[in-house]
Structure formats: C-alpha cells, structure tokens
Design an enzyme around this catalytic site. Structure first.
Site, PDB file in Angstrom:
ATOM      1  N   HIS A 210      41.489  47.298  44.261  1.00 65.02           N
ATOM      2  CA  HIS A 210      39.727  47.248  44.302  1.00 65.02           C
ATOM      3  C   HIS A 210      39.446  47.054  46.163  1.00 65.02           C
ATOM      4  CE1 HIS A 210      41.306  42.853  45.710  1.00 65.02           C
ATOM      5  NE2 HIS A 210      39.911  43.037  46.296  1.00 65.02           N
TER       6      HIS A 210
HETATM    7  C1  UD1 Z   1      34.900  40.895  47.026  1.00 64.28           C
HETATM    8  C2  UD1 Z   1      35.091  40.542  48.012  1.00 64.28           C
HETATM    9  C3  UD1 Z   1      36.530  40.756  48.231  1.00 64.28           C
HETATM   10  C4  UD1 Z   1      37.422  40.037  47.039  1.00 64.28           C
HETATM   11  C5  UD1 Z   1      37.144  40.648  45.835  1.00 64.28           C
HETATM   12  C6  UD1 Z   1      37.417  40.355  45.409  1.00 64.28           C
HETATM   13  C7  UD1 Z   1      33.199  40.583  50.411  1.00 64.28           C
HETATM   14  C8  UD1 Z   1      32.960  40.955  50.795  1.00 64.28           C
HETATM   15  N1  UD1 Z   1      34.170  40.653  49.580  1.00 64.28           N
HETATM   16  O1  UD1 Z   1      34.993  42.533  47.332  1.00 64.28           O
HETATM   17  O2  UD1 Z   1      36.671  39.943  49.435  1.00 64.28           O
HETATM   18  O3  UD1 Z   1      38.973  40.591  47.288  1.00 64.28           O
HETATM   19  O4  UD1 Z   1      35.769  40.145  46.246  1.00 64.28           O
HETATM   20  O5  UD1 Z   1      36.917  40.539  43.437  1.00 64.28           O
HETATM   21  O6  UD1 Z   1      32.882  39.364  49.695  1.00 64.28           O
HETATM   22  N2  UD1 Z   1      30.541  43.686  40.384  1.00 64.28           N
HETATM   23  C9  UD1 Z   1      29.910  43.777  39.001  1.00 64.28           C
HETATM   24  N3  UD1 Z   1      30.459  42.407  38.633  1.00 64.28           N
HETATM   25  C10 UD1 Z   1      31.051  41.840  39.314  1.00 64.28           C
HETATM   26  C11 UD1 Z   1      31.201  41.865  40.472  1.00 64.28           C
HETATM   27  C12 UD1 Z   1      31.192  43.027  40.941  1.00 64.28           C
HETATM   28  O7  UD1 Z   1      29.373  44.934  38.829  1.00 64.28           O
HETATM   29  O8  UD1 Z   1      31.313  40.421  38.550  1.00 64.28           O
HETATM   30  C13 UD1 Z   1      30.392  44.612  41.345  1.00 64.28           C
HETATM   31  C14 UD1 Z   1      29.290  44.983  42.486  1.00 64.28           C
HETATM   32  O9  UD1 Z   1      27.485  44.596  41.970  1.00 64.28           O
HETATM   33  C15 UD1 Z   1      29.866  45.671  43.239  1.00 64.28           C
HETATM   34  C16 UD1 Z   1      30.940  46.038  43.383  1.00 64.28           C
HETATM   35  O10 UD1 Z   1      31.286  45.501  41.940  1.00 64.28           O
HETATM   36  O11 UD1 Z   1      29.177  47.134  43.464  1.00 64.28           O
HETATM   37  C17 UD1 Z   1      31.851  45.357  44.449  1.00 64.28           C
HETATM   38  O12 UD1 Z   1      31.463  43.832  44.283  1.00 64.28           O
HETATM   39  P1  UD1 Z   1      31.246  43.075  45.999  1.00 64.28           P
HETATM   40  O13 UD1 Z   1      30.656  41.540  45.559  1.00 64.28           O
HETATM   41  O14 UD1 Z   1      30.607  43.671  46.745  1.00 64.28           O
HETATM   42  O15 UD1 Z   1      32.494  43.382  46.650  1.00 64.28           O
HETATM   43  P2  UD1 Z   1      33.800  42.997  45.524  1.00 64.28           P
HETATM   44  O16 UD1 Z   1      34.338  44.652  45.900  1.00 64.28           O
HETATM   45  O17 UD1 Z   1      33.970  42.003  44.643  1.00 64.28           O
END
Ligand code: UD1
Length: 367
Positions: A210
């Site tokens: 991811h």
């Molecule tokens: C975040 C952390 C990363 C960690 C990861 C674990 C930061 C900078 N990054 O990355 O270090 O390893 O979490 O999962 O904080 N999304 C959903 N549903 C959710 C959560 C996220 O659809 O429940 C989507 C968000 O809307 C976004 C994408 O997934 O479009 C990424 O989510 P985001 O929280 O920005 O960062 P992660 O890649 O999950």
C-alpha cells in the site's frame, strides 16, 4: 492525571491497545487515579480499516471521534489540528500520547505542544533516511517536539542522539505492537481464516502492498500484478487489498484476476491477520509493522522497499529488504520457498512488557 491517547490510522490501534490496558492495570494495583481518554481522528474510517480493530483489540469506544477522513496531506493534517485543538482546550490533559508515524501523529503532537501540553511519542527514533516518504517527515517532526521518546530498537537511540535530542527524554522500552501480538496470538488461534480461504499452514504467501511509492503509479502496480501472476502459477497467495491500492487499481483500470491460487480479499481484521502471518510460508510486503511482526514470529518476510526505518528486522530478524526490484523478489521468493531461509532472533525487549515500562516511566516523571 489526565491523558489523551490518539489513534487515527490502522497501524495505531494495536499500539494504543496495550497502553490502555497497562494504564488500567496500573490504576488497579497502585490506586492512582488516571483519566485516560482516547481520541480517534477518523483518518481511517472504513469498518474494515478501523471499527473491527476496536472490537478485537478490546478498546472502548473512543471518547472523541474527529471524523476527518481522507484528503491531501495538508488538508488531512490541518483538519485534524483544528478539531484536536478543540478537544485539548476543553479537556486540558496533562499529556498526549501519539504512536507511530501517520499524519494523525504529527497533527496531534504539534497541536498539543502549541498549547503547552506534554507529548509522549511511542515508536520514536525510527528513520528510513528517505524524505520522500510522508512517514519520515512525520517521524522527524514528531520526535523533535516530543517530551518523551519511547524507542523500539537500538537504531532509534543512535538516530535521536545524532539529531541532538536530549538524552533524558529518550527511553528504550521495546515495542508496544509486539505487546499486542503476544497478547492476542492465543486468541487468534481460534481464527477460522485459513479454512475460510482454503489455505494450509506453511503453504501460502501472504501479500500486502500500500506504500504510495509502490501503488500510486501504473508501473509499480503492473510490476506487482506480474509478480503475483508468476508466483501464483506455483503457490497459493492471499492478498488483502488496502483502500489506497484498490483506488489506484481502479484509477488505472487494472485487474487483479482471481485464480484458484490467488485470493484477493478486503482488508482483514487483526486476529485473522496475525493468524495469517503466523502460518504463512512467506510474507511479501511494503508495510512497516509487518516487517517487525514477522521478525517476532520468525516468518520469512520480503520487503519491497529500498529502505527500512526498522533495520533490526534485517540485522537480527527474518526480513529480506529487496528494494523495488520485482524480478529479484520473485527469485528470492522461490529460493526461500525451496528452503533457503534466513534464521532470525527476537530483538531485545520485544517481550510483551513495553507498555508497562512506558506507564512506569510516565507516572514516575509526571507525578
Ligand atoms: C496511512 C499512513 C501509512 C500507514 C497506512 C496504513 C500517513 C501519511 N500514512 O496511509 O503510514 O502505513 O495508513 O494503512 O498517515 N481510505 C479509505 N478508507 C479508509 C482509509 C483510507 O477509503 O478507511 C482511503 C483514503 O480516503 C485515501 C487512501 O485510502 O484515499 C489512503 O488513505 P490515507 O489515510 O491518506 O493514507 P494511507 O495510504 O492509508
């Protein structure tokens, strides 16, 4: 004493759970009164990325839910700060505990120090020395403003010293995430996940992917799909897909085709996931925490990243750091599955007692 612990994203929940338990136990034994509140920023919000973890990790419903959701890094961080400030102004805690390196970690620590509230950073001192990773910036900034720095491995002590952080703020305590792993592994034995996914112990590869550097571009995703296709010709694979990866696969119109050997699933809950790790013949990942959990479990792990902020997993553990060379990864995977494995040891102080050490230090310094 009033403490607020912050959780936001999936890897935070299993780090706060043992701290929550250790504070409760300490209160029972010592008669000390500690009000411990939990604030969930809502950085992760899906049922499978968040709520399931609260239930499984025996965490109470959060006292505050900020409902932040996704967005650009700036939007996410700024929104968390604005909402968390309201909580801090109303509650006036003596201490804020933040864990790990996600956007919620830096946002809440920065908000707290601006209000003169002490901050404890759990999992401090880790450095990948790659500033293109959002987590690296979060780590450096959080460490530079925290009052208590709880370190998981010796490299963290060296990094913090090199950055000029006063020694009396730094405490080597081991790893709270391993506290959770040890505590919940017994419960995970009851998991039926292997049966549900039609997998046999020691006879499948577990994959997670991811990181923005691997999944935010079409080339990286194509490499991954090719690797999975190739390995699934001979081996069973289970791949729980993170929302970021899923969104990007859709964006680039790419398909991860199921076949009898390749199982694509939604994100998996904590107990099922640790059971899947514990029984895998090999893990392929770009996660930070999984490098450490696999080292504790003695499971071979190939990390598809150029750097790791957790070098102990390579130095003494079972982690193979292979960069982003997917051809090399395929070759190494085959070698490992043919028995050419790396033997590992459990790092110092990864003994299930890190949270107790943290609570002892906090109480002795804050009371
Ligand atoms: C975040 C952390 C990363 C960690 C990861 C674990 C930061 C900078 N990054 O990355 O270090 O390893 O979490 O999962 O904080 N999304 C959903 N549903 C959710 C959560 C996220 O659809 O429940 C989507 C968000 O809307 C976004 C994408 O997934 O479009 C990424 O989510 P985001 O929280 O920005 O960062 P992660 O890649 O999950």
């Amino acid at each position: 004493m009033k403490i607020i612990s912050v959780v936001g994203a999936r890897p935070n929940f299993m780090k706060v759970a043992p701290i929550y338990r250790a504070i409760n136990n300490k209160q029972k034994i010592s008669g000390l009164s500690i009000e411990h509140l939990i604030c969930h920023t809502g950085q992760h919000y899906d049922e499978k990325m968040s709520r399931i973890f609260f239930e499984e990790l025996e965490l109470p419903k959060p006292d505050f839910y900020l409902g932040i959701g996704g967005g650009s890094h700036t939007e996410q961080t700024a929104r968390i700060m604005l909402e968390f400030e309201k909580v801090l102004l109303a509650e006036k805690p003596d201490l804020v505990i933040v864990v790990g390196d996600v956007n919620s970690t830096i946002a809440c620590s920065l908000t707290a120090v601006k209000l003169g509230i002490k901050v404890a950073h759990v999992e401090a001192g880790l450095r990948s020395f790659d500033r293109s990773m959002p987590e690296e910036i979060n780590r450096i900034l959080t460490d530079s403003i925290s009052d208590f720095l709880f370190v998981t491995e010796p490299s963290g002590l060296i990094n913090l010293k090199n950055e000029g952080i006063t020694e009396n703020k730094i405490h080597f305590v081991g790893h709270v995430m391993i506290d959770s792993l040890i505590y919940f592994l017994k419960k995970a034995e009851k998991s039926s996940v292997l049966k549900e996914l039609d997998l046999v112990k020691n006879n499948y590869i577990l994959v997670t992917m991811h990181r923005p550097s691997n999944v935010d571009n079409e080339n990286g995703l194509n490499d991954l799909i090719r690797l999975l296709k190739k390995l699934s010709e001979k081996h069973k694979i289970v791949f729980p897909v993170h929302p970021r990866t899923r969104k990007n696969l859709e964006k680039y119109n790419l398909n991860l085709n199921h076949n009898t050997n390749l199982k694509i699933t939604e994100p998996i809950g904590y107990l099922d996931f640790i059971w899947l790790m514990n029984n895998a013949s090999l893990i392929l990942t770009d996660s930070g925490g999984i490098q450490e959990e696999s080292t504790y479990l003695g499971i071979q792990c190939i990390t598809l990243r150029k750097t790791t902020e957790r070098p102990i997993t390579v130095e003494v553990g079972t982690n193979h750091l292979l960069g982003d060379d997917f051809i090399k990864a395929e070759k190494r995977a085959e070698e490992i599955l043919n028995g050419n494995i790396k033997s590992g040891k459990i790092p110092d102080l990864w003994d299930g007692k890190s949270s107790e050490r943290i609570v002892e230090i906090l109480i002795s310094e804050l009371t």
